[in-house]
Every structure is written in C-alpha cells, then in structure tokens.
Design a protein around this motif. Sequence first.
Motif, PDB file in Angstrom:
ATOM      1  N   ARG A 114       0.836  -1.199   0.000  1.00 16.42           N
ATOM      2  CA  ARG A 114       0.000   0.000   0.000  1.00 16.42           C
ATOM      3  C   ARG A 114       0.869   1.247   0.000  1.00 16.42           C
ATOM      4  O   ARG A 114       0.643   2.187  -0.761  1.00 16.42           O
ATOM      5  CB  ARG A 114      -0.929  -0.007   1.226  1.00 16.42           C
ATOM      6  CG  ARG A 114      -1.788   1.246   1.337  1.00 16.42           C
ATOM      7  CD  ARG A 114      -2.637   1.254   2.583  1.00 16.42           C
ATOM      8  NE  ARG A 114      -1.900   1.179   3.824  1.00 16.42           N
ATOM      9  CZ  ARG A 114      -1.187   2.172   4.374  1.00 16.42           C
ATOM     10  NH1 ARG A 114      -1.089   3.337   3.774  1.00 16.42           N
ATOM     11  NH2 ARG A 114      -0.573   1.995   5.532  1.00 16.42           N
ATOM     12  N   ASN A 118      -6.384   5.631   5.219  1.00 19.78           N
ATOM     13  CA  ASN A 118      -7.808   5.979   5.225  1.00 19.78           C
ATOM     14  C   ASN A 118      -8.445   5.799   3.848  1.00 19.78           C
ATOM     15  O   ASN A 118      -9.546   5.264   3.738  1.00 19.78           O
ATOM     16  CB  ASN A 118      -8.021   7.414   5.707  1.00 19.78           C
ATOM     17  CG  ASN A 118      -7.797   7.557   7.189  1.00 19.78           C
ATOM     18  OD1 ASN A 118      -7.792   6.581   7.936  1.00 19.78           O
ATOM     19  ND2 ASN A 118      -7.599   8.786   7.637  1.00 19.78           N
ATOM     20  N   ASP A 119      -7.760   6.224   2.809  1.00 24.95           N
ATOM     21  CA  ASP A 119      -8.288   6.060   1.449  1.00 24.95           C
ATOM     22  C   ASP A 119      -8.374   4.580   1.073  1.00 24.95           C
ATOM     23  O   ASP A 119      -9.347   4.144   0.458  1.00 24.95           O
ATOM     24  CB  ASP A 119      -7.418   6.795   0.428  1.00 24.95           C
ATOM     25  CG  ASP A 119      -7.517   8.303   0.545  1.00 24.95           C
ATOM     26  OD1 ASP A 119      -8.494   8.795   1.152  1.00 24.95           O
ATOM     27  OD2 ASP A 119      -6.612   8.988   0.029  1.00 24.95           O
ATOM     28  N   ILE A 163      -0.764   5.018  -1.415  1.00 23.21           N
ATOM     29  CA  ILE A 163      -2.147   5.144  -0.960  1.00 23.21           C
ATOM     30  C   ILE A 163      -2.141   5.261   0.561  1.00 23.21           C
ATOM     31  O   ILE A 163      -1.578   4.406   1.248  1.00 23.21           O
ATOM     32  CB  ILE A 163      -2.988   3.923  -1.387  1.00 23.21           C
ATOM     33  CG1 ILE A 163      -2.924   3.713  -2.899  1.00 23.21           C
ATOM     34  CG2 ILE A 163      -4.431   4.077  -0.915  1.00 23.21           C
ATOM     35  CD1 ILE A 163      -3.511   2.391  -3.362  1.00 23.21           C
ATOM     36  N   ARG A 202     -11.326   2.882   2.777  1.00 22.59           N
ATOM     37  CA  ARG A 202     -12.582   3.270   2.121  1.00 22.59           C
ATOM     38  C   ARG A 202     -12.757   2.537   0.794  1.00 22.59           C
ATOM     39  O   ARG A 202     -13.862   2.120   0.457  1.00 22.59           O
ATOM     40  CB  ARG A 202     -12.633   4.775   1.896  1.00 22.59           C
ATOM     41  CG  ARG A 202     -13.073   5.534   3.117  1.00 22.59           C
ATOM     42  CD  ARG A 202     -13.367   7.006   2.784  1.00 22.59           C
ATOM     43  NE  ARG A 202     -12.971   7.842   3.895  1.00 22.59           N
ATOM     44  CZ  ARG A 202     -11.783   8.415   4.080  1.00 22.59           C
ATOM     45  NH1 ARG A 202     -10.838   8.267   3.183  1.00 22.59           N
ATOM     46  NH2 ARG A 202     -11.527   9.155   5.128  1.00 22.59           N
ATOM     47  N   ARG A 203     -11.679   2.393   0.052  1.00 25.75           N
ATOM     48  CA  ARG A 203     -11.752   1.701  -1.250  1.00 25.75           C
ATOM     49  C   ARG A 203     -12.225   0.262  -1.096  1.00 25.75           C
ATOM     50  O   ARG A 203     -12.902  -0.257  -1.977  1.00 25.75           O
ATOM     51  CB  ARG A 203     -10.384   1.682  -1.937  1.00 25.75           C
ATOM     52  CG  ARG A 203      -9.958   2.973  -2.510  1.00 25.75           C
ATOM     53  CD  ARG A 203      -8.634   2.832  -3.227  1.00 25.75           C
ATOM     54  NE  ARG A 203      -8.072   4.136  -3.512  1.00 25.75           N
ATOM     55  CZ  ARG A 203      -6.962   4.322  -4.201  1.00 25.75           C
ATOM     56  NH1 ARG A 203      -6.276   3.293  -4.680  1.00 25.75           N
ATOM     57  NH2 ARG A 203      -6.514   5.539  -4.427  1.00 25.75           N
TER      58      ARG A 203
END
Length: 89
Positions: A11, A19-20, A16, A23-24
Amino acid sequence: MGFGQFIRSKREQSGIVLNDFARRIGISPAYWSRIERELEKPPRDDLIFRASEALFLNPDEAFIEAGRLPPDLVKDIGRVVRLYRESGE
C-alpha cells in the motif's frame, strides 16, 4: 513477513494512505490499521481479494502471506496436497 506487513508495504509503495485504502475496500480505517499492525488475524477472503485488487496484486500472493489457500484451491485440497507432495518439496 505477515499478511499485515506485506499489505502495508504494498500500500505504501503504491502511495495510498490508509484511510483512502480502507474506504476503497469498504472497511473502517481503524480495523485495517489493526490488520496492518498484525494486531488482527488476516481478514476474510473477500477483503483479501478487494485489497489485492486495489493494489493490483496477484491474490495468490496475498493468500500466501495470510497463511492460507485461496478459496478455489480449498475446494480441491486433495489435489493440491498430492501435487505438493509429488513435487518433492
């Protein structure tokens, strides 16, 4: 390296933020953070698939890091074991 450390490194390499990413894949950032820090066991199969997809990883690699077989291989565990044994490993 455990599943959480493996996914975290992938990641971060992808740039990335946690938090993003959470959510993904449709889960809470707090839960995913615990997974990455190895405070939780590897998640259920569908989350491993979603995480792999979000990071453009081969899901087999993620399942290996999680210490379990991908679901399609679990269905044919007898054949998997025989092939492994025959390979001489």
